[in-house]
Design an enzyme around this catalytic site. Sequence first.
Site, mmCIF file in Angstrom:
data_model
loop_
_atom_site.group_PDB
_atom_site.id
_atom_site.type_symbol
_atom_site.label_atom_id
_atom_site.label_comp_id
_atom_site.label_asym_id
_atom_site.label_seq_id
_atom_site.Cartn_x
_atom_site.Cartn_y
_atom_site.Cartn_z
ATOM 1 N N SER A 9 33.082 36.615 43.666
ATOM 2 C CA SER A 9 33.876 37.709 43.109
ATOM 3 C C SER A 9 33.232 39.047 43.431
ATOM 4 O O SER A 9 32.081 39.311 43.085
ATOM 5 C CB SER A 9 33.995 37.564 41.596
ATOM 6 O OG SER A 9 34.482 38.777 41.064
ATOM 7 N N HIS A 34 37.085 36.710 46.238
ATOM 8 C CA HIS A 34 37.869 36.835 45.004
ATOM 9 C C HIS A 34 37.872 38.296 44.555
ATOM 10 O O HIS A 34 36.822 38.911 44.378
ATOM 11 C CB HIS A 34 37.247 35.925 43.935
ATOM 12 C CG HIS A 34 38.022 35.840 42.662
ATOM 13 N ND1 HIS A 34 39.120 35.017 42.503
ATOM 14 C CD2 HIS A 34 37.860 36.472 41.466
ATOM 15 C CE1 HIS A 34 39.591 35.128 41.266
ATOM 16 N NE2 HIS A 34 38.841 36.022 40.614
ATOM 17 N N ASP A 36 39.076 40.910 41.692
ATOM 18 C CA ASP A 36 39.499 41.018 40.297
ATOM 19 C C ASP A 36 40.086 42.390 40.006
ATOM 20 O O ASP A 36 39.355 43.383 39.968
ATOM 21 C CB ASP A 36 38.291 40.788 39.376
ATOM 22 C CG ASP A 36 37.887 39.329 39.334
ATOM 23 O OD1 ASP A 36 38.753 38.491 39.030
ATOM 24 O OD2 ASP A 36 36.710 39.027 39.611
ATOM 25 N N MET A 38 41.854 44.802 37.326
ATOM 26 C CA MET A 38 42.023 44.948 35.866
ATOM 27 C C MET A 38 42.605 46.312 35.547
ATOM 28 O O MET A 38 42.192 47.312 36.139
ATOM 29 C CB MET A 38 40.661 44.846 35.174
ATOM 30 C CG MET A 38 39.893 43.590 35.522
ATOM 31 S SD MET A 38 38.302 43.610 34.686
ATOM 32 C CE MET A 38 37.583 42.109 35.329
ATOM 33 N N HIS A 67 43.180 38.246 42.078
ATOM 34 C CA HIS A 67 43.419 37.840 40.688
ATOM 35 C C HIS A 67 43.870 39.075 39.918
ATOM 36 O O HIS A 67 43.064 39.962 39.644
ATOM 37 C CB HIS A 67 42.093 37.266 40.140
ATOM 38 C CG HIS A 67 42.119 36.916 38.693
ATOM 39 N ND1 HIS A 67 40.962 36.639 37.989
ATOM 40 C CD2 HIS A 67 43.142 36.779 37.809
ATOM 41 C CE1 HIS A 67 41.281 36.354 36.730
ATOM 42 N NE2 HIS A 67 42.590 36.438 36.600
ATOM 43 N N MET A 69 44.733 40.896 36.776
ATOM 44 C CA MET A 69 44.632 40.917 35.309
ATOM 45 C C MET A 69 45.323 42.190 34.844
ATOM 46 O O MET A 69 44.684 43.119 34.319
ATOM 47 C CB MET A 69 43.158 40.878 34.883
ATOM 48 C CG MET A 69 42.549 39.493 35.053
ATOM 49 S SD MET A 69 40.759 39.536 35.029
ATOM 50 C CE MET A 69 40.453 39.873 36.752
ATOM 51 N N MET A 138 40.910 30.091 33.547
ATOM 52 C CA MET A 138 39.852 31.007 33.115
ATOM 53 C C MET A 138 38.868 30.237 32.234
ATOM 54 O O MET A 138 39.264 29.609 31.250
ATOM 55 C CB MET A 138 40.428 32.184 32.310
ATOM 56 C CG MET A 138 41.222 33.193 33.109
ATOM 57 S SD MET A 138 40.426 33.805 34.603
ATOM 58 C CE MET A 138 38.909 34.521 33.958
ATOM 59 N N ASP A 176 37.307 30.069 37.024
ATOM 60 C CA ASP A 176 36.799 31.440 37.112
ATOM 61 C C ASP A 176 36.106 31.855 35.814
ATOM 62 O O ASP A 176 36.752 31.918 34.765
ATOM 63 C CB ASP A 176 37.995 32.364 37.397
ATOM 64 C CG ASP A 176 37.607 33.817 37.618
ATOM 65 O OD1 ASP A 176 36.401 34.117 37.670
ATOM 66 O OD2 ASP A 176 38.530 34.642 37.746
HETATM 67 C C1 DX5 Z 1 36.518 37.807 34.786
HETATM 68 C C2 DX5 Z 1 36.857 37.762 36.251
HETATM 69 C C3 DX5 Z 1 35.923 36.916 37.024
HETATM 70 C C4 DX5 Z 1 34.520 37.406 37.050
HETATM 71 C C5 DX5 Z 1 33.628 36.234 37.211
HETATM 72 O O1 DX5 Z 1 37.455 38.565 34.132
HETATM 73 O O2 DX5 Z 1 38.159 37.237 36.451
HETATM 74 O O3 DX5 Z 1 36.392 36.667 38.343
HETATM 75 O O4 DX5 Z 1 34.272 38.350 38.041
HETATM 76 O O5 DX5 Z 1 32.336 36.661 37.048
HETATM 77 P P1 DX5 Z 1 31.133 35.691 36.645
HETATM 78 O O6 DX5 Z 1 31.039 34.641 37.716
HETATM 79 O O7 DX5 Z 1 29.979 36.614 36.632
HETATM 80 O O8 DX5 Z 1 31.461 35.086 35.312
HETATM 81 ZN ZN ZN Z 2 38.769 36.522 38.562
#
Ligand code: DX5
Ligand code: ZN
Length: 216
Positions: A9, A34, A36, A38, A67, A69, A138, A176
Amino acid sequence: MKTKLIAPSLLSADFGNLQRDIEMLNNSQADWLHIDVMDGRFVPNISFGFPVMKTVQQHAQKFVDVHLMIVEPEKYAEEFISAGADLVSVHYEACTHLHRTIALIQEKGAKAGVVLNPATPVLMLEDIIAEVDLVLLMSVNPGFGGQKFIENTYKKIAETKDLILSNNSTALIEVDGGVNLDNAGRLFEAGADVLVAGNAVFSSESPERTIELLKI
Ligand code: DX5
Ligand code: ZN
């Protein structure tokens, strides 16, 4: 698609050296990248959007796994695909018309995934499992990297596997959150196909070596 895939990620990368970190991943055994995204509404944190995606598109040589969010992901899915997303995953909890959003992502030429928060039961996927390319479970509450893995995820992997098999679905299972060298082997054994790892990769002394070890 072969299984036992690792998707580092980018959330845990060094944003001052983003090109360097993407190139490190290009030269590693990482399978996917990956991303993320947000929005500060669906999750209590804001990460990044299209300017960072542009940098990813310019430099990444791996499969780009986005991903989302965010609320109303259907508004932005197409733009992420134009910006290089090979797979776009949307949260079950964020989609009023999930079936339509999955179809939209696939029509625009990307793979489509559905994401479940830790408290959302797998059975909610019964009527969409045949349509999706991936289920992302998740294993932390989304919003932040570096959180503790939720053990109930093993049960959800088994339930997702059963649902996939009983519906002749070809969906992959991705996990994840809180993935590390201690639980990766057991997660693959339990039926995960793809593991996301942020903190475990980027805070280790040798991210390339950690990616290799996560596959063992
Ligand atoms: C959390 C994200 C993850 C995150 C994982 O909201 O969706 O992808 O980056 O990070 P680690 O592996 O550090 O838990
Ligand atoms: Zn993620």
